[in-house]
Motif scaffolding. Structure first.
Motif, PDB file in Angstrom:
ATOM      1  N   GLN A  64     -67.715  10.770  58.440  1.00 35.55           N
ATOM      2  CA  GLN A  64     -67.158  10.706  57.092  1.00 35.55           C
ATOM      3  C   GLN A  64     -67.929  11.593  56.120  1.00 35.55           C
ATOM      4  O   GLN A  64     -68.233  11.191  54.995  1.00 35.55           O
ATOM      5  CB  GLN A  64     -67.099   9.258  56.600  1.00 35.55           C
ATOM      6  CG  GLN A  64     -66.231   8.385  57.475  1.00 35.55           C
ATOM      7  CD  GLN A  64     -66.188   6.962  56.998  1.00 35.55           C
ATOM      8  OE1 GLN A  64     -65.889   6.721  55.830  1.00 35.55           O
ATOM      9  NE2 GLN A  64     -66.473   6.028  57.887  1.00 35.55           N
ATOM     10  N   LYS A 123     -60.911   9.588  60.205  1.00 31.64           N
ATOM     11  CA  LYS A 123     -62.247   9.102  59.871  1.00 31.64           C
ATOM     12  C   LYS A 123     -62.670   8.043  60.876  1.00 31.64           C
ATOM     13  O   LYS A 123     -61.837   7.347  61.451  1.00 31.64           O
ATOM     14  CB  LYS A 123     -62.259   8.499  58.468  1.00 31.64           C
ATOM     15  CG  LYS A 123     -62.082   9.485  57.352  1.00 31.64           C
ATOM     16  CD  LYS A 123     -62.151   8.737  56.022  1.00 31.64           C
ATOM     17  CE  LYS A 123     -61.852   9.607  54.850  1.00 31.64           C
ATOM     18  NZ  LYS A 123     -61.931   8.841  53.594  1.00 31.64           N
ATOM     19  N   VAL A 124     -63.929   7.918  61.072  1.00 29.26           N
ATOM     20  CA  VAL A 124     -64.600   6.936  61.929  1.00 29.26           C
ATOM     21  C   VAL A 124     -64.297   7.139  63.410  1.00 29.26           C
ATOM     22  O   VAL A 124     -65.194   7.358  64.206  1.00 29.26           O
ATOM     23  CB  VAL A 124     -64.309   5.474  61.506  1.00 29.26           C
ATOM     24  CG1 VAL A 124     -65.056   4.504  62.398  1.00 29.26           C
ATOM     25  CG2 VAL A 124     -64.662   5.250  60.061  1.00 29.26           C
ATOM     26  N   THR A 125     -63.026   7.120  63.827  1.00 30.18           N
ATOM     27  CA  THR A 125     -62.708   7.230  65.256  1.00 30.18           C
ATOM     28  C   THR A 125     -62.746   8.676  65.750  1.00 30.18           C
ATOM     29  O   THR A 125     -62.998   8.913  66.923  1.00 30.18           O
ATOM     30  CB  THR A 125     -61.310   6.660  65.557  1.00 30.18           C
ATOM     31  OG1 THR A 125     -60.327   7.441  64.873  1.00 30.18           O
ATOM     32  CG2 THR A 125     -61.221   5.202  65.160  1.00 30.18           C
TER      33      THR A 125
END
Length: 159
Positions: A64, A123-125
């Motif tokens: 991120q 985002k994140v994954t």
């Protein structure tokens, strides 16, 4: 009467011309092979840079970076050189961070001429927006290609 034995030392003009012709032929063959090597090397370098840029976008999305989603925009114009851009944002054009043109002698096959392709990473994954394959090839021989595959299911990038 005196007879002189004269030994002629050196090369005849014909011998010199033959040697120069052989050197010219070998040099031209070497030049062609060297040029071919550099063009094929450009293809390999472009494949590596594209894969690195995609991985960079994926990793920035996962972390991120700047609180934004990241992606890569590929453009293959009808005329001129193809290019790709690393960008931040939910869609292109976002904030362009880096632009790379394809090297001399290299062109996109996918995306096809006069088209674009955007790969966004969540985002994140870090999952890609779509599974696709970027294909680049030598301009002079489009049967010589490199493929960079992006898997939307597991965010794997390979070439």
């Amino acid at each position: 009467m005196r007879v002189f034995n004269h030994k002629i030392l050196g090369f005849s003009l014909l011998e010199l011309v033959i040697v120069i012709a052989i050197i010219a032929i070998l040099s031209s063959i070497g030049f062609v092979k060297l040029t071919d090597y550099f063009i094929r090397n450009n293809l390999e370098k472009d494949a590596q840079k594209i894969a690195f840029t995609l991985k960079n976008a994926r990793d920035r999305s996962m972390s991120q970076d700047r609180g934004l989603q990241w992606g890569v925009h590929f453009e293959n114009p009808a005329t001129g050189k193809g290019f790709y851009e690393l960008f931040a944002g939910a869609s292109y054009p976002g904030q362009t961070i880096l632009r790379n043109n394809l090297n001399t002698g290299v062109e996109f096959l996918n995306p096809s001429a006069s088209s674009t392709l955007d790969i966004l990473f969540s985002k994140v994954t870090g999952l890609a927006s779509a599974s696709t394959t970027i294909v680049i090839a030598l301009s002079e021989d489009t049967s010589i290609t490199k493929s960079i595959t992006i898997s939307g299911a597991n965010s794997e990038i390979s070439y």
